[in-house]
Write an enzyme that holds these catalytic residues in place. Sequence first.
Site, PDB file in Angstrom:
ATOM      1  N   LYS A   9       1.244  -1.797   8.334  1.00  0.00           N
ATOM      2  CA  LYS A   9       1.261  -0.834   7.239  1.00  0.00           C
ATOM      3  C   LYS A   9       2.300  -1.206   6.199  1.00  0.00           C
ATOM      4  CE  LYS A   9       4.402   2.829   8.793  1.00  0.00           C
ATOM      5  NZ  LYS A   9       4.548   4.284   8.923  1.00  0.00           N
ATOM      6  N   SER A  25     -11.894  -0.164  -4.319  1.00  0.00           N
ATOM      7  CA  SER A  25     -10.861  -0.919  -3.603  1.00  0.00           C
ATOM      8  C   SER A  25      -9.448  -0.523  -4.002  1.00  0.00           C
ATOM      9  CB  SER A  25     -11.033  -2.425  -3.801  1.00  0.00           C
ATOM     10  OG  SER A  25     -10.757  -2.776  -5.143  1.00  0.00           O
ATOM     11  N   TYR A  58     -10.868  -0.872   0.758  1.00  0.00           N
ATOM     12  CA  TYR A  58     -10.621  -2.252   1.183  1.00  0.00           C
ATOM     13  C   TYR A  58      -9.677  -2.925   0.196  1.00  0.00           C
ATOM     14  CZ  TYR A  58     -14.140  -3.328  -2.349  1.00  0.00           C
ATOM     15  OH  TYR A  58     -14.838  -3.417  -3.533  1.00  0.00           O
TER      16      TYR A  58
END
Length: 123
Positions: A9, A25, A58
Amino acid sequence: MTRTFLRTKLHRATITAADPDYEGSVSIDRALCRAAGLLEFEQVDVYDITNGVRFTTYVIYGEPGQVQVNGAAAQLVRPGDLIIIAAYVALEPVEIETHRSRVVLLGPGNAVKASHDHPVRQP
């Protein structure tokens, strides 16, 4: 049976821009992607610390310092919001003991302050 764990992360990234007209995205600085081990087109969850919104999208590679939310999700965030970008992995039981989650802590300007690998601990 697999179990899902945090793989990596980016913690407390600052959104630099939001473009609802772009084709979806989240654009992320390549150096941040390298630090976190994120690949282009990899699925990520985005958690907005500022307003509590969560969504899945994404990765695409962006410019230095850039963390830009694109497409419909751009309506959910604002430049300056602090976010967490997280990717997960499905592990077989034999893989869990050696798995390490990468946490990359960011500061002003989306500069890397620190990064740590955390093992899975038993309760």
